[in-house]
Design a protein around this motif. Structure first.
Motif, short mmCIF file in Angstrom:
data_model
loop_
_atom_site.label_atom_id
_atom_site.label_comp_id
_atom_site.label_asym_id
_atom_site.label_seq_id
_atom_site.Cartn_x
_atom_site.Cartn_y
_atom_site.Cartn_z
N PHE A 1 6.25 85.75 -78.62
CA PHE A 1 7.33 85.78 -79.60
C PHE A 1 8.68 85.61 -78.90
O PHE A 1 9.06 86.42 -78.07
CB PHE A 1 7.31 87.11 -80.38
CG PHE A 1 8.50 87.27 -81.29
CD1 PHE A 1 8.69 86.40 -82.36
CD2 PHE A 1 9.42 88.28 -81.08
CE1 PHE A 1 9.79 86.54 -83.20
CE2 PHE A 1 10.53 88.43 -81.91
CZ PHE A 1 10.71 87.55 -82.97
N LYS A 2 9.37 84.54 -79.25
CA LYS A 2 10.69 84.27 -78.70
C LYS A 2 11.68 83.99 -79.84
O LYS A 2 11.31 83.36 -80.84
CB LYS A 2 10.65 83.05 -77.76
CG LYS A 2 9.71 83.21 -76.57
CD LYS A 2 10.16 84.33 -75.64
CE LYS A 2 9.21 84.49 -74.45
NZ LYS A 2 9.56 85.67 -73.62
N TYR A 3 12.88 84.44 -79.65
CA TYR A 3 13.90 84.20 -80.68
C TYR A 3 15.27 84.06 -80.03
O TYR A 3 15.51 84.51 -78.91
CB TYR A 3 13.92 85.33 -81.70
CG TYR A 3 14.61 86.60 -81.21
CD1 TYR A 3 15.93 86.85 -81.56
CD2 TYR A 3 13.94 87.50 -80.38
CE1 TYR A 3 16.57 88.00 -81.08
CE2 TYR A 3 14.57 88.64 -79.92
CZ TYR A 3 15.88 88.89 -80.28
OH TYR A 3 16.52 90.00 -79.80
N GLU A 4 16.16 83.42 -80.76
CA GLU A 4 17.58 83.38 -80.42
C GLU A 4 18.35 83.81 -81.65
O GLU A 4 18.08 83.32 -82.76
CB GLU A 4 18.00 81.96 -80.03
CG GLU A 4 17.36 81.42 -78.78
CD GLU A 4 17.73 79.96 -78.52
OE1 GLU A 4 18.46 79.38 -79.37
OE2 GLU A 4 17.29 79.41 -77.51
N SER A 5 19.26 84.75 -81.50
CA SER A 5 20.04 85.20 -82.65
C SER A 5 21.51 84.89 -82.45
O SER A 5 22.03 84.94 -81.32
CB SER A 5 19.84 86.70 -82.89
OG SER A 5 20.35 87.46 -81.81
N THR A 6 22.17 84.55 -83.54
CA THR A 6 23.60 84.28 -83.54
C THR A 6 24.24 85.13 -84.62
O THR A 6 23.78 85.12 -85.77
CB THR A 6 23.89 82.79 -83.82
OG1 THR A 6 23.22 81.99 -82.84
CG2 THR A 6 25.40 82.52 -83.76
N GLU A 7 25.26 85.89 -84.26
CA GLU A 7 25.89 86.80 -85.22
C GLU A 7 27.11 86.15 -85.85
O GLU A 7 27.93 85.53 -85.17
CB GLU A 7 26.28 88.10 -84.53
CG GLU A 7 26.79 89.17 -85.48
CD GLU A 7 26.88 90.54 -84.82
OE1 GLU A 7 27.99 91.11 -84.80
OE2 GLU A 7 25.84 91.03 -84.32
N PHE A 8 27.23 86.29 -87.17
CA PHE A 8 28.36 85.77 -87.92
C PHE A 8 29.05 86.94 -88.62
O PHE A 8 28.46 87.58 -89.49
CB PHE A 8 27.89 84.75 -88.97
CG PHE A 8 27.24 83.53 -88.37
CD1 PHE A 8 27.99 82.40 -88.07
CD2 PHE A 8 25.87 83.50 -88.12
CE1 PHE A 8 27.41 81.27 -87.52
CE2 PHE A 8 25.27 82.38 -87.58
CZ PHE A 8 26.03 81.26 -87.27
N ASN A 9 30.26 87.22 -88.23
CA ASN A 9 31.00 88.33 -88.84
C ASN A 9 31.77 87.86 -90.07
O ASN A 9 33.00 87.92 -90.13
CB ASN A 9 31.93 88.97 -87.80
CG ASN A 9 31.14 89.72 -86.75
OD1 ASN A 9 30.27 90.53 -87.07
ND2 ASN A 9 31.42 89.46 -85.49
N TRP A 10 31.02 87.36 -91.04
CA TRP A 10 31.59 86.94 -92.31
C TRP A 10 31.42 88.10 -93.28
O TRP A 10 30.31 88.40 -93.73
CB TRP A 10 30.88 85.69 -92.84
CG TRP A 10 30.95 84.53 -91.89
CD1 TRP A 10 31.85 84.35 -90.87
CD2 TRP A 10 30.08 83.40 -91.86
NE1 TRP A 10 31.60 83.17 -90.23
CE2 TRP A 10 30.53 82.56 -90.80
CE3 TRP A 10 29.00 82.99 -92.62
CZ2 TRP A 10 29.90 81.35 -90.50
CZ3 TRP A 10 28.37 81.80 -92.33
CH2 TRP A 10 28.82 80.98 -91.28
N ASN A 11 32.51 88.75 -93.58
CA ASN A 11 32.45 89.95 -94.40
C ASN A 11 33.80 90.15 -95.09
O ASN A 11 34.63 89.24 -95.12
CB ASN A 11 32.08 91.16 -93.54
CG ASN A 11 33.01 91.30 -92.33
OD1 ASN A 11 34.09 90.72 -92.27
ND2 ASN A 11 32.59 92.10 -91.35
N SER A 12 34.04 91.33 -95.62
CA SER A 12 35.28 91.58 -96.34
C SER A 12 36.49 91.55 -95.39
O SER A 12 37.59 91.14 -95.80
CB SER A 12 35.20 92.92 -97.08
OG SER A 12 34.20 92.85 -98.08
#
Length: 353
Positions: free
Chosen positions: A36-47
């Protein structure tokens, strides 16, 4: 070996807190399982992003998200931003543009939890909610604001394609999981146009799947039956509004909103699906580190199952149930005193064992 690309939108309130714990579980799984391999990218789209930029996400936000295999969403909602902005400029565009017309919500009494109902029978069913149209259609308006004749109109939109595809998904789910009954939530005795149309299309699909039992209940009676005999349900099919309400009731009978996961699913795989806890941003407890991360971690498990890794889904559920059975590290909503982080740490510990 495939590497899954996961977009992470922590959102508002307790969203970042519970999403952080889900991220720890994801990382632990990748360390424990070499397949199991993954790459995550965080997006700080919020209020906060809205207050700084005047919009909930960039103009090309959907184009950015479209390149991912899946989306893990925290929660949205902040007292400084009207709900119609935070919801209709972030969650709704993702759901609708990515054709996530299935909202999938399991209602399952996990080992170690007690239902508030006086019922010793197992509770284990799913709510399959139409997620793209229905009562949550942005069609309508207001007139004569501030006058005695002020009025508002909100239109419910149901299409043959929308109703038939959610019904077909419900029956396919029942067939694939060895279930033998689908329950239709309706109110066609009073909502005589759209709900009669809903029933008509649902029953056309049901007739093609006669090996699976079909039943229909008016929503008010069905809500009562959720309390009186929840063990009698397997797959509950509902419109956008009815499914939303029933999901909160379903979560209440199996441990509360802190436990309840969901998936916004694009069955074709043309676009990414999005997974989120159903509890919302809970601003009253944000920052206190007492939010229950189980709903978000279970949502992560649903995401992994959707990506074809049911084995990892099952490992997460086993770890969650081990924590619940042990009853040593629980957040206040289910009778404990532990912090969000402590619960996440123990789930990771259970995974490693």
């Amino acid at each position: 070996m495939e590497t899954f690309k996961i977009a992470v939108l922590p959102g508002d309130g307790i969203g970042p807190e519970v999403t952080r714990e889900a991220g720890k579980v994801l990382q632990a799984l990748s360390e424990l399982d070499s397949t199991f391999k993954y790459e995550s990218t965080e997006f700080n789209w919020n209020s906060e992003y809205y207050l700084e930029n005047g919009r909930m996400m960039p103009e090309d936000g959907l184009e950015q998200l479209k390149t991912f295999d899946s989306i893990l969403f925290g929660a949205i909602g902040d007292n400084r931003v009207p709900d119609q902005i935070s919801i209709w400029e972030l969650i709704m565009p993702i759901r609708k543009n990515f054709q996530q017309y299935v909202n999938f919500r399991p209602v399952k009494l996990l080992k170690g939890l007690e239902s508030p109902l006086k019922n010793d029978k197992p509770i284990d069913f799913v709510i399959i909610r139409e997620n793209g149209e229905g009562e949550y259609s942005n069609v309508g308006g207001t007139m004569f604001q501030g006058e005695a004749r002020e009025m508002a109109v909100q239109n419910t939109i149901m299409t043959r394609q929308g109703v038939s595809q959610i019904t077909e998904f419900a029956y396919k789910y029942a067939c694939d999981h060895g279930l033998n009954k689908v329950t239709n939530a309706t109110k066609s005795n009073a909502i005589i146009h759209v709900m009669k149309f809903w029933d008509q299309v649902v029953e056309e699909v049901a007739a093609k799947n006669s090996d699976i039992a079909y039943e229909r209940y008016y929503i008010d009676a069905l809500a009562a039956y959720f309390v009186q005999r929840p063990e009698s349900f397997q797959v509950v099919l509902a419109s956008n509004l009815f499914g939303d309400i029933l999901s909160d009731l379903g979560s209440a009978i199996v441990g509360g909103l802190g436990i309840a996961p969901s998936g916004n699913i694009n069955p074709s795989g043309e676009f990414p699906s999005m997974f989120e806890a159903i509890h919302g941003s809970a601003p009253d407890i944000a920052g206190k580190e007492i939010a229950n991360p189980i709903a978000q971690i279970w949502s992560l498990a649903l995401m992994l199952e959707h990506l074809g890794r049911k084995d990892l889904h099952d490992k997460i559920l086993t770890a969650i149930e081990a924590l619940l059975v042990e009853k040593k590290v629980l957040t206040p909503d289910i009778g404990g005193t532990a912090t969000t982080e402590q619960v996440g740490d123990v789930i990771v510990e259970k995974l490693t064992k």
